[in-house]
Design a protein around this motif. Structure first.
Motif, short mmCIF file in Angstrom:
data_model
loop_
_atom_site.label_atom_id
_atom_site.label_comp_id
_atom_site.label_asym_id
_atom_site.label_seq_id
_atom_site.Cartn_x
_atom_site.Cartn_y
_atom_site.Cartn_z
N LEU A 148 -37.05 0.30 -17.91
CA LEU A 148 -37.07 0.28 -19.37
C LEU A 148 -36.06 -0.70 -19.95
O LEU A 148 -36.39 -1.46 -20.87
CB LEU A 148 -36.77 1.68 -19.92
N LEU A 149 -34.82 -0.68 -19.42
CA LEU A 149 -33.75 -1.43 -20.06
C LEU A 149 -32.74 -1.93 -19.04
O LEU A 149 -32.34 -1.19 -18.14
CB LEU A 149 -33.04 -0.51 -21.06
N VAL A 150 -32.32 -3.19 -19.21
CA VAL A 150 -31.21 -3.73 -18.42
C VAL A 150 -30.16 -4.26 -19.39
O VAL A 150 -30.47 -4.61 -20.54
CB VAL A 150 -31.67 -4.85 -17.45
N TYR A 151 -28.93 -4.31 -18.91
CA TYR A 151 -27.80 -4.66 -19.78
C TYR A 151 -26.89 -5.65 -19.09
O TYR A 151 -26.42 -5.41 -17.98
CB TYR A 151 -27.05 -3.37 -20.13
N LEU A 152 -26.65 -6.78 -19.76
CA LEU A 152 -25.69 -7.78 -19.29
C LEU A 152 -24.38 -7.57 -20.03
O LEU A 152 -24.28 -7.90 -21.22
CB LEU A 152 -26.21 -9.20 -19.56
N PRO A 153 -23.36 -7.02 -19.37
CA PRO A 153 -22.07 -6.85 -20.03
C PRO A 153 -21.30 -8.16 -20.07
O PRO A 153 -21.73 -9.16 -19.50
CB PRO A 153 -21.36 -5.81 -19.14
N GLN A 154 -20.14 -8.15 -20.71
CA GLN A 154 -19.33 -9.36 -20.77
C GLN A 154 -18.67 -9.67 -19.43
O GLN A 154 -18.27 -10.81 -19.19
CB GLN A 154 -18.28 -9.24 -21.87
N PHE A 155 -18.55 -8.67 -18.57
CA PHE A 155 -17.92 -8.88 -17.27
C PHE A 155 -18.99 -9.03 -16.18
O PHE A 155 -20.17 -8.67 -16.39
CB PHE A 155 -16.99 -7.71 -16.91
N ASN A 156 -18.61 -9.54 -15.01
CA ASN A 156 -19.55 -9.69 -13.89
C ASN A 156 -19.94 -8.32 -13.36
O ASN A 156 -19.08 -7.47 -13.15
CB ASN A 156 -18.94 -10.52 -12.77
N PHE A 157 -21.23 -8.12 -13.13
CA PHE A 157 -21.70 -6.80 -12.68
C PHE A 157 -22.31 -6.83 -11.28
O PHE A 157 -22.48 -5.77 -10.66
CB PHE A 157 -22.70 -6.22 -13.68
N ILE A 158 -22.68 -7.99 -10.77
CA ILE A 158 -23.26 -8.06 -9.43
C ILE A 158 -22.13 -8.06 -8.40
O ILE A 158 -21.18 -8.84 -8.51
CB ILE A 158 -24.13 -9.31 -9.27
N PRO A 159 -22.20 -7.19 -7.38
CA PRO A 159 -21.14 -7.12 -6.36
C PRO A 159 -20.85 -8.48 -5.74
O PRO A 159 -21.77 -9.23 -5.39
CB PRO A 159 -21.70 -6.14 -5.33
N SER A 160 -19.58 -8.80 -5.58
CA SER A 160 -19.17 -10.13 -5.17
C SER A 160 -19.57 -10.49 -3.74
O SER A 160 -19.62 -11.67 -3.39
CB SER A 160 -17.65 -10.27 -5.31
N PHE A 161 -19.88 -9.49 -2.91
CA PHE A 161 -20.20 -9.76 -1.51
C PHE A 161 -21.67 -10.13 -1.29
O PHE A 161 -22.05 -10.54 -0.18
CB PHE A 161 -19.84 -8.56 -0.63
N VAL A 209 -31.42 -13.34 -13.64
CA VAL A 209 -32.14 -12.23 -13.00
C VAL A 209 -32.48 -11.13 -14.00
O VAL A 209 -33.51 -10.47 -13.87
CB VAL A 209 -31.37 -11.67 -11.78
N LEU A 210 -31.64 -10.93 -15.02
CA LEU A 210 -31.95 -9.92 -16.02
C LEU A 210 -33.03 -10.39 -16.98
O LEU A 210 -33.84 -9.60 -17.46
CB LEU A 210 -30.69 -9.51 -16.79
N ILE A 211 -33.05 -11.68 -17.26
CA ILE A 211 -34.13 -12.21 -18.10
C ILE A 211 -35.47 -12.10 -17.40
O ILE A 211 -36.49 -11.75 -18.00
CB ILE A 211 -33.85 -13.69 -18.46
N LYS A 212 -35.48 -12.37 -16.08
CA LYS A 212 -36.74 -12.43 -15.33
C LYS A 212 -37.19 -11.11 -14.72
O LYS A 212 -38.34 -10.98 -14.31
CB LYS A 212 -36.59 -13.46 -14.21
N CYS A 213 -36.31 -10.12 -14.63
CA CYS A 213 -36.70 -8.87 -13.97
C CYS A 213 -37.77 -8.13 -14.79
O CYS A 213 -38.04 -8.49 -15.93
CB CYS A 213 -35.47 -7.99 -13.74
N LYS A 214 -38.32 -7.07 -14.22
CA LYS A 214 -39.49 -6.44 -14.81
C LYS A 214 -39.19 -5.40 -15.88
O LYS A 214 -40.08 -4.70 -16.34
CB LYS A 214 -40.34 -5.81 -13.69
N SER A 215 -37.96 -5.28 -16.29
CA SER A 215 -37.60 -4.36 -17.36
C SER A 215 -38.30 -4.75 -18.67
O SER A 215 -38.54 -5.92 -18.93
CB SER A 215 -36.09 -4.36 -17.56
N LYS A 216 -38.57 -3.75 -19.50
CA LYS A 216 -39.24 -4.01 -20.77
C LYS A 216 -38.30 -4.56 -21.84
O LYS A 216 -38.74 -5.24 -22.77
CB LYS A 216 -39.93 -2.75 -21.27
N PHE A 217 -37.00 -4.24 -21.71
CA PHE A 217 -36.03 -4.70 -22.70
C PHE A 217 -34.75 -5.13 -21.99
O PHE A 217 -34.43 -4.63 -20.91
CB PHE A 217 -35.70 -3.59 -23.72
N ALA A 218 -34.02 -6.05 -22.63
CA ALA A 218 -32.74 -6.52 -22.08
C ALA A 218 -31.74 -6.67 -23.21
O ALA A 218 -32.05 -7.25 -24.25
CB ALA A 218 -32.92 -7.84 -21.34
N LEU A 219 -30.54 -6.15 -22.97
CA LEU A 219 -29.40 -6.34 -23.87
C LEU A 219 -28.50 -7.39 -23.24
O LEU A 219 -28.05 -7.21 -22.10
CB LEU A 219 -28.62 -5.05 -24.04
N LEU A 220 -28.21 -8.46 -23.94
CA LEU A 220 -27.41 -9.55 -23.39
C LEU A 220 -26.17 -9.76 -24.26
O LEU A 220 -26.27 -10.21 -25.41
CB LEU A 220 -28.24 -10.84 -23.34
#
Length: 218
Positions: free
Chosen positions: A77-90, A137-148
């Motif tokens: 339904l929804l993905v969220y891009l916060p101001q900080f990095n969220f993808i694990p660094s490894f 990846v958040l723009i292209k993923c299959k979620s219906k909505f994105a908060l950036l």
């Protein structure tokens, strides 16, 4: 099929100060909503409340008219891009695209500077490169909505223009709510612009409205 996200009755107070007061916001697939406001007006707080990472005094969230009580884990339904990095660094670039079920070759075609970097960990990228990957990846993923939230931070002007074109293309499949202090990029692509001011959300009809509400001089 068009989908609708409605956020209603959002109120938030910090130490007796009203941050958000009875906010209503509507987003639809096929549209880009711009969210503007001076620092400290509550833009990030509103996004966190919608995504479920911040508790509010009150809020109601509906998808296609049905109330949703818990958004954690609902990336469909929804993905969220916060101001900080969220993808694990490894994680490597290759693994990130696999986890998001995305074609890395399509990404490399649009951003050729990444062609030789699929085996690298994201921690080995520059700040701008890392931001670009997370945003893409958040723009292209299959979620219906994105908060950036501040998506263009650290990204080069050329990459920003590519991302803006991508957002316009991908809005056919998704609804976007975007906030960034580089507001000209938002006004370039947004179908509607909302401005947070003194706890209230205002729908603007022109650049003059943005100036009248004290956000910026046009």
């Amino acid at each position: 099929m068009k989908h609708i996200l409605e956020v209603d009755g959002v109120s938030l107070n910090f130490s007796g100060r009203v941050i958000l007061s009875d906010i209503y916001l509507k987003s639809e697939t096929g549209k880009i909503i711009g969210l503007l406001g001076r620092n400290g007006q509550g833009k990030s707080c509103l996004m966190k409340i919608i995504s479920g990472t911040l508790k509010a005094e009150s809020r109601s969230i509906r998808f296609d008219g049905k109330t949703v009580f818990e958004l954690a884990g609902r990336s469909d339904l929804l993905v969220y891009l916060p101001q900080f990095n969220f993808i694990p660094s490894f994680l490597t670039l290759e693994r990130i695209f696999k986890d998001f079920s995305l074609d890395i070759s399509e990404f490399e075609t649009q951003f050729s500077e990444f062609i030789t970097k699929s085996k690298l960990k994201i921690s080995e990228f520059s700040g701008g490169e890392r931001r670009l990957v997370e945003l893409y990846v958040l723009i292209k993923c299959k979620s219906k909505f994105a908060l950036l939230d501040e998506p263009f931070t650290h990204i080069s002007p050329l990459q920003i223009e590519r991302i803006k074109k991508l957002l316009i293309t991908e809005k056919e499949n998704k609804g976007f709510i975007i906030s960034d202090h580089m507001f000209r990029h938002i006004t370039d692509i947004a179908d509607s612009i909302y401005l947070l001011n003194d706890g209230k959300l205002h729908l603007t009809n022109s650049m003059e409205d943005i100036e009248t509400l004290g956000y910026a001089r046009i």
